[in-house]
Design an enzyme around this catalytic site. Structure first.
Site, PDB file in Angstrom:
ATOM      1  N   SER A 155      14.897   2.279 -22.818  1.00 48.61           N
ATOM      2  CA  SER A 155      14.830   1.430 -21.625  1.00 48.61           C
ATOM      3  C   SER A 155      15.899   0.357 -21.672  1.00 48.61           C
ATOM      4  O   SER A 155      16.281  -0.114 -22.749  1.00 48.61           O
ATOM      5  CB  SER A 155      13.442   0.785 -21.609  1.00 48.61           C
ATOM      6  OG  SER A 155      13.384  -0.250 -20.668  1.00 48.61           O
ATOM      7  N   TYR A 166       5.697  -4.126 -25.748  1.00 48.95           N
ATOM      8  CA  TYR A 166       6.197  -2.847 -25.192  1.00 48.95           C
ATOM      9  C   TYR A 166       7.694  -2.720 -25.452  1.00 48.95           C
ATOM     10  O   TYR A 166       8.163  -1.700 -25.981  1.00 48.95           O
ATOM     11  CB  TYR A 166       5.908  -2.752 -23.678  1.00 48.95           C
ATOM     12  CG  TYR A 166       6.707  -1.632 -23.040  1.00 48.95           C
ATOM     13  CD1 TYR A 166       6.352  -0.303 -23.229  1.00 48.95           C
ATOM     14  CD2 TYR A 166       7.856  -1.905 -22.289  1.00 48.95           C
ATOM     15  CE1 TYR A 166       7.101   0.729 -22.681  1.00 48.95           C
ATOM     16  CE2 TYR A 166       8.612  -0.885 -21.738  1.00 48.95           C
ATOM     17  CZ  TYR A 166       8.241   0.429 -21.939  1.00 48.95           C
ATOM     18  OH  TYR A 166       8.999   1.444 -21.412  1.00 48.95           O
ATOM     19  N   LYS A 219      10.187   0.011 -27.949  1.00 47.05           N
ATOM     20  CA  LYS A 219      11.371   0.819 -27.610  1.00 47.05           C
ATOM     21  C   LYS A 219      12.492   0.547 -28.624  1.00 47.05           C
ATOM     22  O   LYS A 219      13.186   1.466 -29.066  1.00 47.05           O
ATOM     23  CB  LYS A 219      11.843   0.521 -26.192  1.00 47.05           C
ATOM     24  CG  LYS A 219      10.897   1.013 -25.112  1.00 47.05           C
ATOM     25  CD  LYS A 219      10.792   2.535 -25.089  1.00 47.05           C
ATOM     26  CE  LYS A 219       9.668   3.043 -24.228  1.00 47.05           C
ATOM     27  NZ  LYS A 219       9.350   4.451 -24.369  1.00 47.05           N
TER      28      LYS A 219
HETATM   29  P1  NAD Z   1       3.775   7.545 -17.286  1.00 47.75           P
HETATM   30  O1  NAD Z   1       2.678   6.684 -17.792  1.00 47.75           O
HETATM   31  O2  NAD Z   1       3.698   8.012 -15.877  1.00 47.75           O
HETATM   32  O3  NAD Z   1       3.937   8.835 -18.215  1.00 47.75           O
HETATM   33  C1  NAD Z   1       3.638   8.810 -19.578  1.00 47.75           C
HETATM   34  C2  NAD Z   1       2.719   9.978 -19.866  1.00 47.75           C
HETATM   35  O4  NAD Z   1       2.433  10.006 -21.259  1.00 47.75           O
HETATM   36  C3  NAD Z   1       1.380   9.876 -19.137  1.00 47.75           C
HETATM   37  O5  NAD Z   1       1.131  11.091 -18.464  1.00 47.75           O
HETATM   38  C4  NAD Z   1       0.348   9.640 -20.249  1.00 47.75           C
HETATM   39  O6  NAD Z   1      -0.895  10.239 -19.959  1.00 47.75           O
HETATM   40  C5  NAD Z   1       1.053  10.261 -21.442  1.00 47.75           C
HETATM   41  N1  NAD Z   1       0.695   9.706 -22.746  1.00 47.75           N
HETATM   42  C6  NAD Z   1       0.643   8.402 -23.120  1.00 47.75           C
HETATM   43  N2  NAD Z   1       0.301   8.310 -24.419  1.00 47.75           N
HETATM   44  C7  NAD Z   1       0.131   9.576 -24.879  1.00 47.75           C
HETATM   45  C8  NAD Z   1      -0.225  10.143 -26.130  1.00 47.75           C
HETATM   46  N3  NAD Z   1      -0.514   9.377 -27.189  1.00 47.75           N
HETATM   47  N4  NAD Z   1      -0.298  11.473 -26.214  1.00 47.75           N
HETATM   48  C9  NAD Z   1      -0.034  12.279 -25.171  1.00 47.75           C
HETATM   49  N5  NAD Z   1       0.298  11.811 -23.970  1.00 47.75           N
HETATM   50  C10 NAD Z   1       0.387  10.465 -23.828  1.00 47.75           C
HETATM   51  O7  NAD Z   1       5.150   6.772 -17.566  1.00 47.75           O
HETATM   52  P2  NAD Z   1       6.616   7.082 -17.049  1.00 47.75           P
HETATM   53  O8  NAD Z   1       6.998   6.023 -16.093  1.00 47.75           O
HETATM   54  O9  NAD Z   1       6.752   8.490 -16.666  1.00 47.75           O
HETATM   55  O10 NAD Z   1       7.420   6.792 -18.383  1.00 47.75           O
HETATM   56  C11 NAD Z   1       7.798   7.822 -19.269  1.00 47.75           C
HETATM   57  C12 NAD Z   1       8.541   7.220 -20.440  1.00 47.75           C
HETATM   58  O11 NAD Z   1       9.685   6.507 -19.965  1.00 47.75           O
HETATM   59  C13 NAD Z   1       7.742   6.220 -21.261  1.00 47.75           C
HETATM   60  O12 NAD Z   1       8.107   6.380 -22.610  1.00 47.75           O
HETATM   61  C14 NAD Z   1       8.215   4.889 -20.741  1.00 47.75           C
HETATM   62  O13 NAD Z   1       8.077   3.875 -21.696  1.00 47.75           O
HETATM   63  C15 NAD Z   1       9.683   5.191 -20.479  1.00 47.75           C
HETATM   64  N6  NAD Z   1      10.305   4.310 -19.496  1.00 47.75           N
HETATM   65  C16 NAD Z   1       9.725   4.161 -18.270  1.00 47.75           C
HETATM   66  C17 NAD Z   1      10.315   3.311 -17.329  1.00 47.75           C
HETATM   67  C18 NAD Z   1       9.667   3.079 -15.996  1.00 47.75           C
HETATM   68  O14 NAD Z   1       9.966   2.073 -15.352  1.00 47.75           O
HETATM   69  N7  NAD Z   1       8.819   3.971 -15.514  1.00 47.75           N
HETATM   70  C19 NAD Z   1      11.504   2.647 -17.653  1.00 47.75           C
HETATM   71  C20 NAD Z   1      12.072   2.843 -18.907  1.00 47.75           C
HETATM   72  C21 NAD Z   1      11.466   3.687 -19.833  1.00 47.75           C
HETATM   73  C1  WQD Z   2      11.556  -5.562 -10.602  1.00 49.77           C
HETATM   74  C2  WQD Z   2      11.849  -6.861  -9.870  1.00 49.77           C
HETATM   75  C3  WQD Z   2      10.277  -8.634 -10.318  1.00 49.77           C
HETATM   76  C4  WQD Z   2       6.775  -6.833  -8.513  1.00 49.77           C
HETATM   77  C5  WQD Z   2       9.831  -3.336 -15.869  1.00 49.77           C
HETATM   78  C6  WQD Z   2       9.737  -3.389 -17.369  1.00 49.77           C
HETATM   79  C7  WQD Z   2      10.874  -2.669 -17.992  1.00 49.77           C
HETATM   80  C8  WQD Z   2      11.028  -1.251 -17.435  1.00 49.77           C
HETATM   81  C9  WQD Z   2      10.929  -1.200 -15.947  1.00 49.77           C
HETATM   82  C10 WQD Z   2      10.084   0.336 -18.937  1.00 49.77           C
HETATM   83  C11 WQD Z   2      11.646  -8.098 -10.744  1.00 49.77           C
HETATM   84  C12 WQD Z   2      10.235  -8.209  -8.871  1.00 49.77           C
HETATM   85  C13 WQD Z   2       8.058  -7.059  -8.961  1.00 49.77           C
HETATM   86  C14 WQD Z   2       6.287  -7.618  -7.423  1.00 49.77           C
HETATM   87  C15 WQD Z   2       8.400  -8.742  -7.321  1.00 49.77           C
HETATM   88  N1  WQD Z   2      10.009  -0.376 -17.907  1.00 49.77           N
HETATM   89  N2  WQD Z   2       8.849  -8.004  -8.376  1.00 49.77           N
HETATM   90  N3  WQD Z   2       7.135  -8.535  -6.855  1.00 49.77           N
HETATM   91  O1  WQD Z   2      10.541  -6.108 -14.464  1.00 49.77           O
HETATM   92  O2  WQD Z   2      12.689  -4.885 -13.961  1.00 49.77           O
HETATM   93  O3  WQD Z   2      11.061  -3.891 -15.467  1.00 49.77           O
HETATM   94  O4  WQD Z   2       9.814  -1.963 -15.477  1.00 49.77           O
HETATM   95  O5  WQD Z   2      10.812   0.341 -19.865  1.00 49.77           O
HETATM   96  O6  WQD Z   2      10.649  -2.650 -19.349  1.00 49.77           O
HETATM   97  O7  WQD Z   2       9.758  -4.747 -17.768  1.00 49.77           O
HETATM   98  O8  WQD Z   2      10.533  -3.998 -13.056  1.00 49.77           O
HETATM   99  O9  WQD Z   2       9.434  -3.312 -10.987  1.00 49.77           O
HETATM  100  O10 WQD Z   2       8.266  -4.964 -12.509  1.00 49.77           O
HETATM  101  O11 WQD Z   2      10.278  -5.682 -11.242  1.00 49.77           O
HETATM  102  O12 WQD Z   2       9.118  -9.607  -6.766  1.00 49.77           O
HETATM  103  O13 WQD Z   2       5.153  -7.490  -6.997  1.00 49.77           O
HETATM  104  O14 WQD Z   2      10.904  -6.987  -8.798  1.00 49.77           O
HETATM  105  O15 WQD Z   2      10.174 -10.026 -10.430  1.00 49.77           O
HETATM  106  O16 WQD Z   2      12.622  -9.022 -10.403  1.00 49.77           O
HETATM  107  P1  WQD Z   2      11.235  -4.845 -14.245  1.00 49.77           P
HETATM  108  P2  WQD Z   2       9.533  -4.440 -11.937  1.00 49.77           P
END
Ligand code: NAD
Ligand code: WQD
Length: 344
Positions: free
Chosen positions: A127, A152, A156
């Protein structure tokens, strides 16, 4: 024979889109998910979109034996995409041990099993959170890793280190770490998308739930930041574009094209968009007026971050292609579809 890929977290938001893209590219996919943050019927929707039903095993990645059974049952897994993790930043502050256990032990189990079953490589979901507030924008992969803002985020960073250390110790695997920026949107079929649990913490799900009337008002967290319109800036990346970055990474691993055993790529558009720009973009793309108000800053928010995605563009041959208008429309169509299905 199709090459077999294991996708942990494959019924989740990013995982489900990636499974479809892998299938479209001719891979045979096995999903492992414990359904802690997703539903089994996602497998049906994947099948509807791609025309192919992926194998699905409800297994927890914390369960070493259960996971090993999957490797035995599905012989010849060539590579893994590891999405499975807990991802709610706020919850991680309240329950740090849940996050450290789930996100660290799951990866450790996988890394232990990979060489035993001849799995060549892993694509890991990292991330942009590892950069914190970068000193220089757009941020490159060389930017220093900043102290994590949350447990969290820390998982990562530690996950990345675990992979580096494991490969350095001589484990016969390779890895690609993808640092996602802000994934948003849904599949154009509206059959796959993000299903937030409870009140959404992320901007776009909150926005679409407000637009459809589930939430009364979207709060914009601050308009007094040092940015052109005062709201925070992010690099919003379409989830299907993001999914495709995984397919090219898998191909790179399996074709032994990597320059280093562990490679890191930013996966973003290269364009920063403010929260207010995104809101107005949504209104324009969908014709739906949004009820929002400016409120105080959210503690811990990064002011501005967007990617320099040149390395991914050049080395992976990957580029974000879908416009922000289409992306926001897809998020809205997904929200409409959820209502039609009586889910939200
Ligand atoms: P998500 O929660 O939709 O998907 C994660 C999936 O993993 C879920 O289906 C959950 O049931 C499963 N899971 C969790 N723990 C588990 C375990 N111990 N065993 C088996 N399954 C398990 O999340 P997402 O948004 O699709 O994110 C996927 C990956 O990307 C995660 O590692 C997350 O940290 C990373 N990521 C997400 C974002 C974001 O903003 N969505 C940003 C950066 C990184
Ligand atoms: C985006 C912008 C908020 C909600 C998070 C995690 C990061 C990554 C992605 C996994 C910010 C603003 C939000 C609302 C708002 N995940 N906001 N009103 O904070 O960039 O990142 O998700 O790795 O680790 O921290 O994403 O969607 O929460 O916010 O104004 O109700 O929207 O302040 O500026 P963020 P976000």
């Amino acid at each position: 024979m199709k090459e077999r890929i294991l996708v942990t977290g494959g019924t989740g938001y990013i995982g489900s889109h990636t499974v479809v893209e892998l299938q479209n590219a001719g891979y045979d996919v096995v999903i492992v998910d414990n359904l802690s943050n997703s539903h089994a019927d996602v497998v049906d929707n994947i099948e509807q979109v791609s025309g192919i039903r992926p194998a699905f095993e409800k297994v927890d990645c914390l369960d070493f034996q259960g996971l090993e059974e999957v490797f035995k049952k599905y012989a010849g897994i060539k590579a893994i995409i590891h999405f499975a993790a807990s991802k709610a930043v706020g919850e991680s502050v309240e329950k740090p041990l849940k996050y450290y256990r789930n996100n660290l032990v799951s990866l450790i189990n996988i890394l232990e099993l990979m060489p035993r079953y001849g799995v060549e490589g892993i694509v890991f979901s990292s991330s942009c959170t590892v950069y914190g507030q970068p000193d220089t924008l757009p941020v490159t992969e060389e930017a220093p890793i900043k102290k994590a803002e949350s447990p969290y985020g820390n998982t990562k960073q530690i996950n990345e280190e675990i992979i580096h250390d494991t490969v350095a110790s001589g484990s016969p695997i390779t890895a690609i770490l993808l640092r996602y920026f802000n994934p948003i949107g849904a599949h154009s079929s509206a059959l796959l998308g993000e299903l937030p649990n409870g009140v959404p913490q992320n901007l776009v799900p909150y926005l679409t739930q407000t637009a459809i009337g589930i939430r009364e008002k979207l709060s914009v967290f601050g308009d007094d930041y040092d940015t052109p319109d005062g709201s925070c800036i992010r690099d919003f990346i379409n989830v299907v574009d993001l999914a495709k970055a995984h397919v090219v990474s898998i191909r790179r691993i399996l074709e032994h094209k990597q320059d280093e055993k562990v490679e890191v790529f930013n996966i973003g558009t290269g364009r920063g968009l403010s929260v207010l720009e995104l809101i107005h973009g949504f209104e324009k793309a969908t014709g739906v007026k949004l009820n929002y108000q400016i409120v105080g800053r959210r503690p811990g928010d990064i002011v501005k971050v967007w990617a320099n995605p040149e390395r991914a563009n050049k080395v992976l041959g990957w580029k974000a292609e879908i416009s922000i208008e289409d992306t926001l429309r897809s998020a809205w169509n997904w929200q409409l579809k959820l209502r039609e299905r009586g889910i939200q």
